[in-house]
Design an enzyme around this catalytic site. Structure first.
Site, mmCIF file in Angstrom:
data_model
loop_
_atom_site.group_PDB
_atom_site.id
_atom_site.type_symbol
_atom_site.label_atom_id
_atom_site.label_comp_id
_atom_site.label_asym_id
_atom_site.label_seq_id
_atom_site.Cartn_x
_atom_site.Cartn_y
_atom_site.Cartn_z
ATOM 1 N N GLU A 115 46.111 39.906 39.650
ATOM 2 C CA GLU A 115 45.470 39.633 40.920
ATOM 3 C C GLU A 115 45.517 38.335 41.461
ATOM 4 O O GLU A 115 45.483 38.190 42.642
ATOM 5 C CB GLU A 115 43.711 40.071 40.528
ATOM 6 C CG GLU A 115 43.380 41.435 40.204
ATOM 7 C CD GLU A 115 42.090 41.516 39.867
ATOM 8 O OE1 GLU A 115 41.729 40.949 38.724
ATOM 9 O OE2 GLU A 115 41.193 42.069 40.485
ATOM 10 N N ARG B 210 31.957 38.786 41.186
ATOM 11 C CA ARG B 210 33.071 37.876 41.006
ATOM 12 C C ARG B 210 33.491 36.956 42.413
ATOM 13 O O ARG B 210 33.825 35.901 42.248
ATOM 14 C CB ARG B 210 34.548 38.741 41.093
ATOM 15 C CG ARG B 210 35.780 38.058 40.747
ATOM 16 C CD ARG B 210 36.708 38.928 40.370
ATOM 17 N NE ARG B 210 36.661 39.338 38.799
ATOM 18 C CZ ARG B 210 37.082 38.713 37.797
ATOM 19 N NH1 ARG B 210 37.788 37.612 38.191
ATOM 20 N NH2 ARG B 210 37.150 39.219 36.834
HETATM 21 N N1 MTE Z 1 50.756 46.326 40.913
HETATM 22 C C1 MTE Z 1 51.416 47.519 41.339
HETATM 23 N N2 MTE Z 1 52.469 47.584 41.470
HETATM 24 N N3 MTE Z 1 50.396 48.372 41.617
HETATM 25 C C2 MTE Z 1 49.105 48.414 41.311
HETATM 26 O O1 MTE Z 1 48.284 49.348 41.486
HETATM 27 N N4 MTE Z 1 47.148 46.895 40.626
HETATM 28 C C3 MTE Z 1 46.664 45.386 40.839
HETATM 29 C C4 MTE Z 1 47.749 44.407 39.940
HETATM 30 N N5 MTE Z 1 48.958 44.812 40.410
HETATM 31 C C5 MTE Z 1 48.450 46.989 40.799
HETATM 32 C C6 MTE Z 1 49.510 46.233 40.585
HETATM 33 C C7 MTE Z 1 45.364 45.176 40.383
HETATM 34 S S1 MTE Z 1 44.235 45.454 41.321
HETATM 35 C C8 MTE Z 1 45.354 44.966 39.005
HETATM 36 S S2 MTE Z 1 43.611 44.481 38.570
HETATM 37 C C9 MTE Z 1 46.259 44.650 37.928
HETATM 38 O O2 MTE Z 1 47.584 44.952 38.579
HETATM 39 C C10 MTE Z 1 46.098 45.472 36.675
HETATM 40 O O3 MTE Z 1 47.074 45.637 35.873
HETATM 41 P P1 MTE Z 1 46.985 44.351 34.868
HETATM 42 O O4 MTE Z 1 45.788 44.255 34.308
HETATM 43 O O5 MTE Z 1 47.975 45.071 33.698
HETATM 44 O O6 MTE Z 1 47.687 43.373 35.455
HETATM 45 N N1 HPA Z 2 37.233 43.215 37.784
HETATM 46 C C1 HPA Z 2 37.579 44.437 37.962
HETATM 47 N N2 HPA Z 2 37.071 45.595 37.766
HETATM 48 C C2 HPA Z 2 35.857 45.441 37.150
HETATM 49 C C3 HPA Z 2 35.168 43.927 36.966
HETATM 50 C C4 HPA Z 2 36.066 43.169 37.198
HETATM 51 O O1 HPA Z 2 35.598 41.871 37.065
HETATM 52 N N3 HPA Z 2 33.993 44.303 36.296
HETATM 53 C C5 HPA Z 2 33.946 45.594 36.236
HETATM 54 N N4 HPA Z 2 34.960 46.351 36.755
HETATM 55 MO MO1 MOS Z 3 41.889 45.342 39.689
HETATM 56 S S1 MOS Z 3 40.853 45.274 41.699
HETATM 57 O O1 MOS Z 3 40.898 44.796 39.068
HETATM 58 O O2 MOS Z 3 41.896 47.080 39.646
#
Ligand code: MTE
Ligand code: HPA
Ligand code: MOS
Length: 683
Positions: free
Chosen positions: A634, A229
């Site tokens: 993210e 990534r």
């Molecule tokens: N927001 C909160 N409050 N707590 C979390 O742990 N994780 C982040 C983001 N926002 C997180 C957060 C990460 S690393 C990811 S990948 C996404 O939320 C995952 O959730 P989603 O795919 O539903 O956005």
């Molecule tokens: N993002 C987060 N988690 C993952 C990914 C990615 O692209 N690929 C495998 N695990």
């Molecule tokens: Mo988020 S780092 O893809 O859990």
């Protein structure tokens, strides 16, 4: 108690076999005690450079080549070289790693864990206990944060508690305290980047070559995907005609580094954004102008180094809007005036864009499933594979169900995630949670409504295509005055023996990526956004404050505006922590010295920008998204880089030759950068 003869013999048999088992374990333990362990302590490898020199790579390095960099350097007006380091980061989820395992009389085991990845907990436990996955039920309720730190690192507690529970035939709860958690679990990867870039007088990039050394810790964990990534984001929002970058997975004797919001992208984006500031410094052009000149085009200059066409690119539109709404040019003028009259306090500003690819780069992970059940009273339960960790997934999924069924959110419940209900789930990660699960829920609802619409059409002689579900009623568009409560229809359908339950499966269409040559269309779409931060730095103490931050972010037609704004604000502050204050310090044996909140400082209330303006760009609905939305989790993490680079900008007003500013830009590093050339001049 009365025992029949038969019962007593059963009872005795069970007791004898239990005693035998206990004796066997005791004997085994006596045998184990006889083992003598000779430990020969080796010098730990803690530095990526040393690991790189030794070629200590647990898997092959990754490379990307596109165009001819040498030719690009030759035709450039300027070629500069440099190096920056980005630091690690502790996840600091509020709830530490925890799991509870409970063996059940039928030989199966129930595990409740704080995880982003129940199916992987299940798989690892299945290996450890030599038990089929079907006999392991992993259940996850709302968890107290993950941020990537519970994608694989949750396996530890889950598997330990399962082994202990299995062994003792009793429920076992394991909860790490903060110190244990910080010592044991992996963090964001620190990266050392050495680069060479060629650009023209007008600020346009011609060629970019770089070497990225990733400190992966003691094992591979998710590092292969994280580095991938990172590679796929080295361009951020810029068209770079020629690229040659190499990414090395350097093993060190530290905990195994892991997923953390952004998943490797923040590190490579930090490099290209630092370079943008360098180009501005060398050419004398404003850094925002340099960035604007390098943005991907809409119809030309719009292919990423790995071959994907950048469709629906709105970065130029966002730029125009944010330059205006943030009053950028006027504030740069004010800031320069301030800096002319202020000796020890200097202000700096920086604009940082984001283009973030949405999809797991491991293409097969882009799948999700849902089960939607309606009860006779019309209330609804949704099972899906995603985890609620504070990002608002449950609320968003409730919004999907409530809008599709035309009922209030309060009639919809999202159940805890359960591997026995939804199998083979992907981690809730890569910001895909609401996309993947939302699409699956919508598909299940479409099917359920389709079946019920057949019944409604038959019952009321309405044309099926005219049937609407709205405000808890169904009616025909042709004659909306005649309407029936949905709850009434549901009980009628039940009595007519129509199933009120439906399952669906979704996979993201049209994505593929060839890992070997680093080419393909790995992302379903991109998320764009833009930020500007202004800071004031005290050159006597190295302290800084964020005077103002403006963010304009495209979440499509947001699934929930308040949640999305919260995600953007949270990601920004979390990232400002990474870029300016959170510092992991290890001793010479590799033990973490900053394993508590007294020594590891995450942002507090006073570290939020004094003036914080977060806006959603509402002109760009995404038709292929779930209810026209775009993922949000993210991408906004990238905006925190604007604080670091605004500090860097302030430093250049204090000392034109200020030395490089690594990240995190702590007070110490800021002072070193501010004075290093002065010091060396004296020598
Ligand atoms: N927001 C909160 N409050 N707590 C979390 O742990 N994780 C982040 C983001 N926002 C997180 C957060 C990460 S690393 C990811 S990948 C996404 O939320 C995952 O959730 P989603 O795919 O539903 O956005
Ligand atoms: N993002 C987060 N988690 C993952 C990914 C990615 O692209 N690929 C495998 N695990
Ligand atoms: Mo988020 S780092 O893809 O859990």
């Amino acid at each position: 108690m009365n025992y029949s003869l038969e019962n007593i013999s059963d009872y005795i048999n069970v007791s004898i076999s239990r005693l035998r088992e206990e004796k066997r374990k005791k004997d085994e333990f006596e045998e184990i005690k006889k083992i003598k362990v000779d430990i020969n302590e080796l010098e730990p490898v803690l530095d990526v450079e040393e690991s790189y020199q030794r070629g200590n790579f647990p898997f092959d390095p990754l490379h990307i080549i596109n165009g001819d960099v040498e030719e690009g350097f030759t035709k450039s007006d300027y070629v500069i070289e440099g190096c920056i380091n980005t630091g690690g980061q502790e996840h600091f989820y509020l709830e530490t790693q925890a799991a509870m395992s409970e063996p059940r009389p039928d030989g199966t085991i129930l595990i409740k864990t704080s995880t982003q990845n129940p199916s992987e907990n299940q798989l690892i436990i299945s290996h450890a206990l030599k038990l089929e996955s079907s006999k392991i039920e992993v259940v996850t309720d709302i968890i107290g944060g993950g941020f990537g730190g519970k994608e694989t690192q949750s396996n530890w507690c889950a598997v330990w508690s399962a082994i202990l529970a299995n062994h003792c035939a009793r429920p076992v709860i394991m909860v790490l305290d903060r110190r244990e958690d910080m010592l044991i679990t992996g963090k964001r990867h620190p990266v050392k980047i050495t680069y060479k870039v060629g650009f023209s007088k007008n600020g346009k990039l011609n060629a970019y070559g770089a070497k990225f050394l990733f400190d992966i810790g003691f094992s591979a964990d998710l590092s292969r995907s994280i580095i991938e990534r990172s590679l796929l984001h080295l361009d951020n929002s810029y068209y770079i005609p020629a690229v040659k970058c190499d990414f090395y997975p350097c093993r060190t004797n530290k905990p195994s580094n892991t997923a953390f919001r952004g998943f490797g992208a923040p590190q490579s984006i930090a490099a290209i954004e630092y370079i943008m500031e360098e180009i501005s410094r060398v050419t004398g052009l404003d850094a925002a102008v340099v960035r604007n000149r390098n943005f991907y085009g809409k119809n030309v200059r719009n292919r990423a180094p790995y071959g994907q066409k950048i469709k629906d690119n709105i970065i130029g539109d966002l730029y125009k809007e944010l330059i205006a709404t943030s009053d950028y040019s006027y504030r740069v003028k004010l800031l320069k005036e301030f800096n002319r009259s202020s000796k020890w306090k200097k202000r700096g500003i920086s604009m940082v864009p984001v283009k973030f690819g949405i999809s797991f780069t491991t293409s097969f992970l882009n799948q999700g499933a849902a089960l939607v059940n309606m009860y006779k009273d019309g209330s609804i339960v949704v099972h899906q594979g995603g985890i609620e960790m504070g990002q608002g997934l449950y609320d968003k999924m409730m919004n999907v169900a409530s809008r599709e069924f035309g009922v209030p959110k309060s009639s919809v419940r999202i159940c805890s995630t359960n591997t026995s209900v939804i199998p083979n789930t992907s981690a809730t990660a890569a910001s895909t949670g609401s996309d993947i699960n939302g699409h699956a829920i919508k598909l299940a609802i479409d099917r359920l409504k389709n079946r019920l619409n057949d019944f409604i059409s038959f019952s009321y002689s309405w044309n099926k295509d005219d049937i609407e579900w709205k405000n808890s009623f169904i009616f025909s568009k042709k004659n909306p005055e005649i309407r029936y409560p949905i709850s009434e229809i549901i009980i009628k359908a039940y009595l007519a023996q129509i199933s009120l339950s439906e399952q669906a499966y979704y996979k993201t269409p049209g994505i593929h990526f060839d890992r070997v040559v680093a080419r393909g269309n790995p992302f379903y779409y991109y998320v764009f956004g833009l930020s500007v931060s202004e800071v004031e730095v005290d050159m006597l103490t190295g302290a800084h404050k964020i005077i103002r931050t403006d963010i304009l972010h495209d979440a499509g037609e947001s699934l929930d505006k308040l949640i999305d704004k919260g995600q953007i604000e949270g990601a920004f502050v979390q990232s400002a922590g990474w870029t300016t204050m959170e510092e992991l310090v290890y001793n010479n044996k590799g033990a973490l010295l900053t394993a508590s909140p007294d020594s590891y400082k995450i942002p507090g209330i006073a570290d939020i920008p004094q003036d914080f303006r977060v806006n959603l760009y509402e002109k760009n609905p995404f038709n292929a998204g779930i209810l026209k939305s775009r993922a949000v989790g993210e991408p906004p993490f990238i905006y925190g880089l604007s604080v670091w680079l605004a500090i860097r900008n302030a430093l250049t007003y204090f000392n034109k030759k200020a030395s490089r500013l690594d990240l995190p830009a702590t007070k110490e590093k800021i002072l070193k950068s501010a004075y290093s050339y002065v010091e060396s001049d004296k020598k």
